[in-house]
Design a protein around this motif. Structure first.
Motif, PDB file in Angstrom:
ATOM      1  N   GLU A 241       0.854  -1.184   0.000  1.00 36.05           N
ATOM      2  CA  GLU A 241       0.000   0.000   0.000  1.00 36.05           C
ATOM      3  C   GLU A 241       0.888   1.232   0.000  1.00 36.05           C
ATOM      4  OE1 GLU A 241      -2.873   0.173   3.076  1.00 36.05           O
ATOM      5  OE2 GLU A 241      -4.161  -1.368   2.210  1.00 36.05           O
ATOM      6  N   PHE A 242       0.714   2.097  -1.001  1.00 40.93           N
ATOM      7  CA  PHE A 242       1.518   3.310  -1.082  1.00 40.93           C
ATOM      8  C   PHE A 242       0.824   4.320  -1.981  1.00 40.93           C
ATOM      9  CE2 PHE A 242       3.073   0.264  -4.239  1.00 40.93           C
ATOM     10  CZ  PHE A 242       3.052   0.982  -5.406  1.00 40.93           C
ATOM     11  N   ASP A 243       1.303   5.538  -1.920  1.00 43.57           N
ATOM     12  CA  ASP A 243       0.813   6.614  -2.776  1.00 43.57           C
ATOM     13  C   ASP A 243       1.616   6.587  -4.076  1.00 43.57           C
ATOM     14  OD1 ASP A 243       0.732   9.326  -3.986  1.00 43.57           O
ATOM     15  OD2 ASP A 243      -0.494   9.816  -2.243  1.00 43.57           O
ATOM     16  N   ARG A 244       0.968   6.279  -5.193  1.00 42.22           N
ATOM     17  CA  ARG A 244       1.679   6.123  -6.469  1.00 42.22           C
ATOM     18  C   ARG A 244       2.428   7.396  -6.864  1.00 42.22           C
ATOM     19  NH1 ARG A 244       0.775   2.127 -10.244  1.00 42.22           N
ATOM     20  NH2 ARG A 244       1.258   3.646 -11.865  1.00 42.22           N
ATOM     21  N   SER A 245       1.793   8.531  -6.685  1.00 46.23           N
ATOM     22  CA  SER A 245       2.410   9.792  -7.107  1.00 46.23           C
ATOM     23  C   SER A 245       3.678  10.079  -6.321  1.00 46.23           C
ATOM     24  CB  SER A 245       1.408  10.936  -6.950  1.00 46.23           C
ATOM     25  OG  SER A 245       2.011  12.169  -7.275  1.00 46.23           O
ATOM     26  N   TYR A 246       3.569  10.017  -4.989  1.00 47.05           N
ATOM     27  CA  TYR A 246       4.711  10.373  -4.158  1.00 47.05           C
ATOM     28  C   TYR A 246       5.809   9.311  -4.193  1.00 47.05           C
ATOM     29  CZ  TYR A 246       2.479  14.496  -2.192  1.00 47.05           C
ATOM     30  OH  TYR A 246       1.910  15.739  -2.028  1.00 47.05           O
ATOM     31  N   LEU A 247       5.433   8.030  -4.185  1.00 45.95           N
ATOM     32  CA  LEU A 247       6.464   7.005  -4.241  1.00 45.95           C
ATOM     33  C   LEU A 247       7.128   6.985  -5.622  1.00 45.95           C
ATOM     34  CD1 LEU A 247       7.707   4.990  -2.299  1.00 45.95           C
ATOM     35  CD2 LEU A 247       6.337   3.208  -3.366  1.00 45.95           C
ATOM     36  N   GLY A 248       6.361   7.348  -6.655  1.00 47.79           N
ATOM     37  CA  GLY A 248       6.959   7.501  -7.977  1.00 47.79           C
ATOM     38  C   GLY A 248       8.021   8.582  -7.970  1.00 47.79           C
ATOM     39  N   GLN A 249       7.762   9.645  -7.214  1.00 47.24           N
ATOM     40  CA  GLN A 249       8.744  10.718  -7.072  1.00 47.24           C
ATOM     41  C   GLN A 249      10.007  10.211  -6.379  1.00 47.24           C
ATOM     42  OE1 GLN A 249       6.935  14.221  -5.458  1.00 47.24           O
ATOM     43  NE2 GLN A 249       8.854  15.312  -5.207  1.00 47.24           N
ATOM     44  N   VAL A 250       9.817   9.357  -5.368  1.00 44.52           N
ATOM     45  CA  VAL A 250      10.964   8.776  -4.650  1.00 44.52           C
ATOM     46  C   VAL A 250      11.818   7.927  -5.590  1.00 44.52           C
ATOM     47  CG1 VAL A 250      11.616   7.089  -2.880  1.00 44.52           C
ATOM     48  CG2 VAL A 250       9.857   8.792  -2.386  1.00 44.52           C
ATOM     49  N   LEU A 251      11.185   6.982  -6.276  1.00 40.32           N
ATOM     50  CA  LEU A 251      11.930   6.074  -7.150  1.00 40.32           C
ATOM     51  C   LEU A 251      12.548   6.807  -8.328  1.00 40.32           C
ATOM     52  CD1 LEU A 251       9.554   2.989  -7.058  1.00 40.32           C
ATOM     53  CD2 LEU A 251      11.939   3.038  -6.308  1.00 40.32           C
ATOM     54  N   ASN A 252      11.820   7.774  -8.889  1.00 34.92           N
ATOM     55  CA  ASN A 252      12.383   8.571  -9.986  1.00 34.92           C
ATOM     56  C   ASN A 252      13.639   9.303  -9.539  1.00 34.92           C
ATOM     57  OD1 ASN A 252      11.047   8.456 -12.573  1.00 34.92           O
ATOM     58  ND2 ASN A 252       9.210   9.180 -11.541  1.00 34.92           N
ATOM     59  N   ASN A 253      13.577   9.870  -8.343  1.00 37.96           N
ATOM     60  CA  ASN A 253      14.729  10.617  -7.846  1.00 37.96           C
ATOM     61  C   ASN A 253      15.923   9.710  -7.609  1.00 37.96           C
ATOM     62  OD1 ASN A 253      16.412  11.796  -5.413  1.00 37.96           O
ATOM     63  ND2 ASN A 253      15.380  13.529  -6.381  1.00 37.96           N
ATOM     64  N   LEU A 254      15.698   8.583  -6.932  1.00 37.25           N
ATOM     65  CA  LEU A 254      16.806   7.668  -6.642  1.00 37.25           C
ATOM     66  C   LEU A 254      17.382   7.058  -7.915  1.00 37.25           C
ATOM     67  CD1 LEU A 254      15.483   5.798  -3.465  1.00 37.25           C
ATOM     68  CD2 LEU A 254      17.039   7.751  -3.577  1.00 37.25           C
ATOM     69  N   LEU A 255      16.493   6.724  -8.866  1.00 38.60           N
ATOM     70  CA  LEU A 255      16.958   6.111 -10.106  1.00 38.60           C
ATOM     71  C   LEU A 255      17.701   7.118 -10.985  1.00 38.60           C
ATOM     72  CD1 LEU A 255      17.161   3.660 -11.883  1.00 38.60           C
ATOM     73  CD2 LEU A 255      14.856   4.115 -12.738  1.00 38.60           C
ATOM     74  N   THR A 256      17.165   8.318 -11.126  1.00 32.36           N
ATOM     75  CA  THR A 256      17.853   9.330 -11.941  1.00 32.36           C
ATOM     76  C   THR A 256      19.189   9.714 -11.324  1.00 32.36           C
ATOM     77  OG1 THR A 256      16.564  11.075 -10.841  1.00 32.36           O
ATOM     78  CG2 THR A 256      15.758  10.295 -12.964  1.00 32.36           C
ATOM     79  N   ASN A 257      19.255   9.761  -9.975  1.00 28.54           N
ATOM     80  CA  ASN A 257      20.532  10.038  -9.320  1.00 28.54           C
ATOM     81  C   ASN A 257      21.539   8.929  -9.606  1.00 28.54           C
ATOM     82  OD1 ASN A 257      19.828  12.470  -8.210  1.00 28.54           O
ATOM     83  ND2 ASN A 257      19.486  11.702  -6.145  1.00 28.54           N
ATOM     84  N   ALA A 258      21.062   7.673  -9.538  1.00 24.34           N
ATOM     85  CA  ALA A 258      21.952   6.542  -9.808  1.00 24.34           C
ATOM     86  C   ALA A 258      22.492   6.609 -11.238  1.00 24.34           C
ATOM     87  CB  ALA A 258      21.209   5.231  -9.579  1.00 24.34           C
ATOM     88  N   LEU A 259      21.616   6.936 -12.183  1.00 27.58           N
ATOM     89  CA  LEU A 259      22.046   7.063 -13.582  1.00 27.58           C
ATOM     90  C   LEU A 259      22.958   8.273 -13.771  1.00 27.58           C
ATOM     91  CD1 LEU A 259      18.591   6.314 -15.272  1.00 27.58           C
ATOM     92  CD2 LEU A 259      20.576   4.783 -15.237  1.00 27.58           C
ATOM     93  N   LYS A 260      22.618   9.322 -13.058  1.00 34.34           N
ATOM     94  CA  LYS A 260      23.357  10.587 -13.187  1.00 34.34           C
ATOM     95  C   LYS A 260      24.806  10.430 -12.720  1.00 34.34           C
ATOM     96  CE  LYS A 260      21.098  14.099 -11.665  1.00 34.34           C
ATOM     97  NZ  LYS A 260      20.478  15.046 -10.715  1.00 34.34           N
ATOM     98  N   TYR A 261      25.002   9.720 -11.611  1.00 32.85           N
ATOM     99  CA  TYR A 261      26.340   9.622 -11.025  1.00 32.85           C
ATOM    100  C   TYR A 261      27.076   8.335 -11.404  1.00 32.85           C
ATOM    101  CZ  TYR A 261      25.128  13.729  -8.301  1.00 32.85           C
ATOM    102  OH  TYR A 261      24.775  15.005  -7.932  1.00 32.85           O
ATOM    103  N   SER A 262      26.417   7.443 -12.143  1.00 35.41           N
ATOM    104  CA  SER A 262      27.104   6.247 -12.639  1.00 35.41           C
ATOM    105  C   SER A 262      27.827   6.564 -13.935  1.00 35.41           C
ATOM    106  CB  SER A 262      26.093   5.112 -12.870  1.00 35.41           C
ATOM    107  OG  SER A 262      25.598   4.612 -11.649  1.00 35.41           O
ATOM    108  N   PHE A 263      28.851   5.824 -14.200  1.00 40.99           N
ATOM    109  CA  PHE A 263      29.615   6.043 -15.417  1.00 40.99           C
ATOM    110  C   PHE A 263      28.879   5.449 -16.612  1.00 40.99           C
ATOM    111  CE2 PHE A 263      32.847   6.039 -12.039  1.00 40.99           C
ATOM    112  CZ  PHE A 263      33.405   7.293 -12.270  1.00 40.99           C
ATOM    113  N   PRO A 264      29.129   5.961 -17.800  1.00 40.15           N
ATOM    114  CA  PRO A 264      28.521   5.374 -19.008  1.00 40.15           C
ATOM    115  C   PRO A 264      28.880   3.898 -19.143  1.00 40.15           C
ATOM    116  CG  PRO A 264      29.506   7.513 -19.501  1.00 40.15           C
ATOM    117  CD  PRO A 264      29.934   7.164 -18.107  1.00 40.15           C
ATOM    118  N   LYS A 265      27.989   3.147 -19.793  1.00 36.25           N
ATOM    119  CA  LYS A 265      28.164   1.717 -20.064  1.00 36.25           C
ATOM    120  C   LYS A 265      28.262   0.887 -18.776  1.00 36.25           C
ATOM    121  CE  LYS A 265      30.474   2.614 -24.494  1.00 36.25           C
ATOM    122  NZ  LYS A 265      31.665   2.347 -25.329  1.00 36.25           N
ATOM    123  N   THR A 266      27.552   1.338 -17.747  1.00 39.56           N
ATOM    124  CA  THR A 266      27.513   0.579 -16.492  1.00 39.56           C
ATOM    125  C   THR A 266      26.075   0.148 -16.218  1.00 39.56           C
ATOM    126  OG1 THR A 266      27.281   2.628 -15.225  1.00 39.56           O
ATOM    127  CG2 THR A 266      29.512   1.723 -15.470  1.00 39.56           C
TER     128      THR A 266
END
Length: 363
Positions: A241-266
């Motif tokens: 049970e969770f709020d789709r909008s707000y938890l989507g914001q959480v996962l989007n932020n964590l995932l984009t940060n992971a992509l942002k700070y990871s090196f290419p081809k990783t």
């Protein structure tokens, strides 16, 4: 007598003197066989800790208590070996009573000052959040219009007659307005969270399917950097049970940060596991990790680590502060582990309802 009489200045004085009189009677009746030193401290502490009384009144009560005790010893003929001991003890007690009275009164006044200062800070913080919310809300509309218009003009049909230089300027306007729009959205979220108006609407969802949707949204970012997003789970189905909008914001932020700070081809991995009464979600990147001196800043608003995104991306320093508040609003916990040079793992726990726990035979 009104119910709140003893919370008035007169009520405090009356109750204090009644306590002194009562303790004096007990002292007289028991004599030197029972020590009443602690009892005499009660009226001293009571009047000294009240914000309604003056320092002079506190010192008077300390003097009254000292004289009462001394008088009772004289009346009951306390068996001291020498008279000077009687007077010496009376002076020592008076010094102790006056010291305690002054200390407690000063401490009480400092606490009152701190309380008033905290109330003023809370008022100013609420005022600040109000104006941040109003400003961000009013700016969002024109900035959104700029972004939408620039996006429309960059459409191949609309930009066919534009020169290369004009297209570059439009692309710059589009990216800048998008960043400004994201910042304004973050400011609105911060204002809402600080004001305590963040409302979480939980509904039961297929958690893994939800994560797949978030991955699909961010796939273009990974593609641009030749990165791969992998979802791993110990269970084929996880219902939460969770709020789709707000938890989507959480996962989007964590995932984009992971992509942002990871090196290419990783590879960036999202791992979901069942941990007792909680579902644990980990976002694992292959970047440089976080320096030890930056770890305390991670969840603070407007604080940024020294790490630079590997693709020139930008950050407002608000995302993780908002993420933490959203997870806490879901009665969850969030944290991270990182060793500089080997990447980072951001994780959070979301609680299961008792009826939602997975079948142990499936684990």
């Amino acid at each position: 007598m009104p119910k709140n009489f003893f919370f008035t200045k007169r009520g405090v004085y009356i109750l204090t003197y009644l306590l002194v009189a009562f303790i004096t009677v007990i002292d007289h009746q028991t004599g030197y066989e029972v020590s009443t030193s602690i009892l005499y401290l009660l009226p001293i502490y009571y009047i000294a800790s009240s914000r309604l009384t003056s320092k002079r009144a506190v010192l008077i009560i300390a003097a009254v208590c000292s004289l009462s005790w001394f008088s009772i010893e004289l009346i009951t003929r306390h068996p001291y070996s020498s008279a000077w001991i009687l007077y010496w003890n009376a002076l020592v007690r008076a010094g102790i009573f006056f010291s305690i009275a002054i200390f407690v009164n000063a401490l009480s006044r400092e606490q009152q000052k701190l309380k008033l200062a905290n109330l003023e800070l809370q008022r100013l913080n609420a005022e600040k959040n109000k104006y941040i919310g109003i400003t961000a809300h009013d700016l969002r509309s024109p900035v959104g219009n700029i972004y939408n218009l620039s996006d429309l003009m960059l459409d191949p049909k609309s930009s066919a007659n534009l020169t290369v230089s004009q297209q570059e300027f439009l692309t710059l306007i589009n990216k800048t307005s998008y960043n400004a729009l994201s910042l304004l959205d973050n400011l609105l979220d911060v204002a809402q969270i600080e004001a305590g108006t963040l409302k979480i609407k939980k509904e039961k969802h297929d958690y893994l399917e939800f994560i797949r949707e978030i991955i699909a949204i961010n796939q273009h970012i990974a593609t641009n950097k030749e990165q791969k997003i992998v979802l791993e789970s110990d269970n084929s189905e996880v219902s939460l049970e969770f709020d789709r909008s707000y938890l989507g914001q959480v996962l989007n932020n964590l995932l984009t940060n992971a992509l942002k700070y990871s090196f290419p081809k990783t590879e960036v991995k999202i791992k979901v596991s069942i941990n007792g009464q909680y579902a644990k979600t980990e976002v694992i990147d292959q970047g440089m990790g976080i320096r030890d001196q930056d770890k305390d800043k991670i969840f603070r608003p407007f604080e940024k680590a020294q790490n630079v995104p590997t693709g020139g991306e930008r950050s407002s320093g608000l995302g993780l502060a908002i993420v933490r508040k959203i997870i806490e609003a879901h009665q969850g916990e969030i944290g991270f582990s990182s060793t500089y040079g080997t990447g980072s793992i951001f994780y959070f726990f979301l609680p299961f309802q008792p009826t939602q726990l997975p079948d142990k035979s499936a684990l």
